[in-house]
Design an enzyme around this catalytic site. Structure first.
Site, PDB file in Angstrom:
ATOM      1  N   HIS A 127       0.732  -1.128  -0.136  1.00 20.91           N
ATOM      2  CA  HIS A 127       0.036  -0.101  -0.115  1.00 20.91           C
ATOM      3  C   HIS A 127       0.957   1.094  -0.005  1.00 20.91           C
ATOM      4  CE1 HIS A 127      -4.384  -1.494   0.741  1.00 20.91           C
ATOM      5  NE2 HIS A 127      -3.519  -2.355   0.333  1.00 20.91           N
ATOM      6  N   SER A 170      -0.078  -1.096  -6.235  1.00 19.98           N
ATOM      7  CA  SER A 170       0.270  -2.521  -7.043  1.00 19.98           C
ATOM      8  C   SER A 170       0.851  -2.267  -8.314  1.00 19.98           C
ATOM      9  CB  SER A 170      -1.215  -2.962  -7.230  1.00 19.98           C
ATOM     10  OG  SER A 170      -1.678  -3.256  -6.047  1.00 19.98           O
ATOM     11  N   LYS A 183     -14.414  -8.094  -7.800  1.00 20.35           N
ATOM     12  CA  LYS A 183     -13.685  -8.846  -9.022  1.00 20.35           C
ATOM     13  C   LYS A 183     -12.961  -9.941  -7.808  1.00 20.35           C
ATOM     14  CE  LYS A 183     -10.695  -8.838 -12.755  1.00 20.35           C
ATOM     15  NZ  LYS A 183     -10.076  -7.984 -13.960  1.00 20.35           N
ATOM     16  N   ASP A 184     -12.287  -9.620  -6.823  1.00 12.50           N
ATOM     17  CA  ASP A 184     -11.720 -10.702  -5.865  1.00 12.50           C
ATOM     18  C   ASP A 184     -12.701 -11.608  -5.531  1.00 12.50           C
ATOM     19  OD1 ASP A 184      -9.297  -9.822  -6.013  1.00 12.50           O
ATOM     20  OD2 ASP A 184      -9.276  -8.738  -4.171  1.00 12.50           O
ATOM     21  N   GLU A 209       5.333 -34.200   0.455  1.00  8.38           N
ATOM     22  CA  GLU A 209       4.126 -33.610  -0.393  1.00  8.38           C
ATOM     23  C   GLU A 209       4.523 -32.807  -1.622  1.00  8.38           C
ATOM     24  OE1 GLU A 209       0.441 -33.471   1.537  1.00  8.38           O
ATOM     25  OE2 GLU A 209       1.671 -35.396   1.059  1.00  8.38           O
TER      26      GLU A 209
END
Lengths: 257, 423
Positions: free
Chosen positions: B216, B220, B244-245, B288
């Site tokens: 922030h 971005s 959108k998220d 894994e």
């Protein structure tokens, strides 16, 4: 440059695809049987009649040597047994019941809350009684083997004549699906070994199929409920994704992006 | 009210709180009004997805811990108790178990997004470094979590991985004994792994906070990799990116739910349904899936210490990526060679994963070595070199120019200046 890169990509991809199956098989082991299971597939349920017959095979045959630590008699409600049947089954076995007032260990009939009775008090006792071999606990056996139910079915039906020249030492048996083929378990099933209450003919494949169905349930007792819930949850989330996407289109309608 | 902060909120309750502790102002500034580039694609969902996964993992983990026994005699049975007797225990556990895989899937894609669009370049170096720290913490947490069910693969995986430290000269064996709290993986090991498995997620939360803080400050990156020039290039985070998220989160949860409800053990090893047995080594000890590429790098070096260094190096090299990459252009869209080569690197890493799942025999050995060499070649040679030899494509002047130009030919620059904020 680009062409060289593309051929490198293709070569690597081909190498991986080609090598995968080539290394999978070891010599002398046929491919696992491919049985039709009531519980297989995304929506498979559980054939309760087969699971109950399987319990009968387990109760009369397997449980003589194999433990089933993770189960309690009360769990048998999951294959459709009634409380009365469960009580009767539990009462038919004698289990340790703690200490009496003199501090001495006592035994008595099991209750629905009891753990399944183990055939031996501990692993050392099991080995001592069974020529050094330790029968694996069956609670999770279907999940604990590569190949799952088909593998366990294969072991139960895979006692065949060893190939010419294959020496089977005393106390060992030839099983075509067992890794290395020498298994300490004698062939556990033979035709007519148990009598099914529903009149089903107790052949080896029939008993193997039934007992594997039961063992699938002991390893995955939640499976039927899980899949039913899953249909609703996944449908809900797919629908919600669609609605959210529609809302997103609306919110973004007047933004050039 | 006297004070340094004058609240702008109309709602009396919010105003009352905000005047005293301006969390509402903070949230408004950082999650509602926050100006965000308007040209994100769905790759920019994955940070939010990772955050959601972290929360779900912690929520399910708390309930699992209520019923789990970190004792070698009881652990395996307590997990079965959760699966069979705890109300919806199977659901909580399968969400958590598959959640580990989902967490790594979204994190790997999130990292790939950063690499593809050059998000690690100035001024976002610290943001990237904090992300690599989170990855390391996640790996430690996942590794220790896998030990807790105390199955065969739990035990032997823990043995193999902790033994890696014995490769270090002189102090190696002392470190291993110290890690174990004894002379083998045993009850003290399980106890501390449980304690740390519970602790580390909270450390991850703290580093995620720093990660988001740094984000922030710098703002971005975006698919074009060019800087925001003004308000015409951005939209407020809410409602544009909250919605959108949300689309991504719903779709992601649908995939996760599918795994949980229909094939919960798809990614599980059959050996882990067998109680840990120190006297019986499984045929093949496999970690894994999310560790397989690193495991393959470990085994590709024919020297134990060298292998351990290469494995740790394969993650540590990421810390230096902002300086290894000498190209000034961020987004791969404008870097024709990098755009190809990043996929070759992805392929090499995926092949390493496949190699890691197989015994190091025959054909797999040279393939693993080739890919290991390429993995490091990409970072240590190609990344610095590309900045010199690659001819990048011209960058658009601004995000809005590129966006508007997409539709119908060139647009006068004045048209892009329209403010984009709604309401």
């Amino acid at each position: 440059m680009m062409r060289a890169l593309r051929s490198l990509l293709a070569a690597l991809l081909f190498a991986v695809v080609a090598a995968g199956p080539a290394l999978a098989q070891d010599a002398g082991t046929p491919p696992l049987p491919n049985e039709q299971w009531s519980f297989s597939g995304l929506f498979g349920g559980l054939n309760l009649a087969a699971a109950q017959r399987g319990f009968w095979v387990y109760y009369n045959v397997c449980s003589n040597c194999h433990s089933m630590h993770q189960l309690h008699y009360r769990d048998l409600a999951g294959i459709g047994l009634t409380p009365k049947q469960i009580k009767a089954i539990a009462a038919s076995v004698t289990v340790p019941k703690g200490l009496n007032s003199q501090g001495e260990p006592v035994t008595g009939p099991a209750t629905p809350a009891s753990q399944f009775k183990s055939p031996f008090p501990n692993d050392v006792a099991a080995r001592a009684a069974l020529n050094g071999a330790l029968p694996p606990d069956l609670s999770l056996i279907v999940n604990a083997r590569e190949g799952g139910p088909n593998y366990v079915y294969g072991i139960l039906t895979g006692f065949v004549k060893p190939p010419a020249g294959f020496k089977v030492p005393a106390g060992k048996y030839y099983n075509e699906y067992f890794p290395g083929h020498l298994i300490a378990m004698p062939p556990p099933l033979h035709d007519g070994l148990v009598t099914y209450a529903d009149g089903t003919k107790a052949t080896i494949p029939q008993m193997a199929h039934d007992v594997v169905t039961f063992l699938y349930w002991t390893a995955n007792p939640e499976a039927v409920e899980r899949k039913q819930m899953g249909v609703r949850v996944v449908l809900f989330l797919v629908l919600l994704t669609g609605l959210t996407y529609a809302l997103k289109r609306k919110v973004w309608a007047d933004v050039h992006h | 009210m006297a004070g340094l902060h004058k609240s702008q909120f109309q709602n009396p309750l919010l105003n009352w709180i905000d005047s005293r502790l301006p969390i509402p102002s903070l949230m408004y500034k950082e999650y509602a009004a926050f100006p965000t580039p308007k040209n994100f694609n769905y790759f920019w969902n994955f940070g939010a997805l990772a955050m959601v996964t972290l929360v779900i993992m912690m929520a399910t983990g708390i309930f699992l811990a209520m019923n789990y026994q970190p004792n070698t005699a009881l652990a395996f049975g307590s997990v079965q108790h959760i699966m069979r007797d705890v109300n919806y225990g199977w659901l909580i556990r399968y969400v958590h178990q598959n959640g580990a895989s989902m967490f790594f899937i979204v994190t790997f894609i999130h990292i790939f997004r950063g690499m593809y669009y050059g998000s690690y370049k100035a001024p976002r170096e610290l943001l990237w470094i904090l992300g690599v720290v989170i990855l390391l913490l996640m790996m430690a947490t996942a590794f220790m979590g896998y030990v807790l069910p105390w199955g065969q693969m739990s035990y032997w995986g823990a043995t193999v991985i902790t033994n890696l430290f014995s490769a270090f000269p002189v102090v190696g064996h002392s470190i291993v004994t110290w890690l174990w709290g004894g002379f083998s993986v045993s009850n003290p090991t399980l106890n501390r792994f449980f304690s740390l498995h519970y602790l580390l997620p909270f450390v991850i939360v703290a580093v995620v906070f720093l990660h988001v803080w740094a984000l922030h400050i710098t703002g971005s990156n975006n698919p074009l990799g060019i800087d925001v020039k003004g308000p015409q290039d951005t939209v407020p985070f809410h409602p544009y990116y909250t919605i959108k998220d949300s689309v991504g989160i719903c779709a992601f949860l649908a995939v996760w739910a599918f795994l949980v409800f229909f094939t919960p053990n798809l990614l599980a090893d059959p050996n882990n349904f067998i109680h840990a047995n120190p006297l019986q080594t499984p045929n093949d000890i496999v970690p894994e899936w999310y560790f397989l590429p690193f495991y393959a790098i470990l085994r590709s070096v024919p020297n134990k210490l060298g292998g351990v260094c290469a494995m740790f190096g394969s993650i540590l090299v990421l810390f230096f990526l902002p300086w290894l990459d000498t190209c000034k252009v961020r987004s791969a869209r404008f870097r024709p060679m990098y755009r190809m080569l990043i996929w070759v690197w992805v392929l090499a890493t995926v092949v390493l994963g496949v190699v890691g799942a197989h015994k190091p025999l025959g054909f797999w050995v040279p393939l693993g070595r080739l890919c290991t060499i390429y993995y490091f070649f990409h970072f240590l040679v190609l990344m610095p070199l590309l900045g010199v030899i690659e001819k990048t494509r011209p960058l658009p002047d601004s995000i809005s120019q590129a966006v508007l130009g997409k539709g119908g030919g060139p647009v006068p620059s004045g048209a892009a200046a329209k403010p984009m904020e709604k309401a």
